[in-house]
Design a protein around this motif. Structure first.
Motif: not given
Length: 112
Positions: A70, A73, A77, A98-99, A103
């Motif tokens: 978390t 991440a 962001r 990643c990141g 997504t």
């Protein structure tokens, strides 16, 4: 052949009360020994205890890893960059998901 002469004195011969106390002490020690051996022989109970211990360790480790993931991440962001940009900037030949990039990928493929 001659045999050694043993002298019996009142101080070396235990009294009936002392003998009973010794017997009770021996019974108590024997009972403890039997319990210890029974515990060691109960493989099923020992396996359950070990499984419970390992499960608790796994839960703790999973919590630690989740918190760490978390945090990473959130850092990604906040940085505002996408994964391909970071890979290119670091000069890596193999991309690392990643990141935001991961997504976006999962949204496109429907794996959310």
């Amino acid at each position: 052949m001659t045999q050694p002469h043993q002298q019996s004195t009142a101080s070396t011969v235990p009294t009936p009360k002392e003998l009973r106390e010794q017997v009770e002490q021996n019974r108590h020690e024997l009972g403890q020994t039997v319990e210890a051996l029974a515990d060691r022989a109960d493989v099923k109970t020992r396996a359950r205890a070990k499984a419970t211990e390992v499960k608790e360790q796994a839960v703790v480790k999973a919590g630690e890893l989740k918190a760490k993931a978390t945090g990473v991440a959130q850092q990604v962001r906040r940085s505002g960059s996408t994964c391909p940009d970071r890979v290119a900037a670091q000069g890596r030949s193999k991309p690392v998901c990643c990141g935001n990039w991961a997504t976006a990928s999962t949204r496109r493929t429907g794996l959310t």
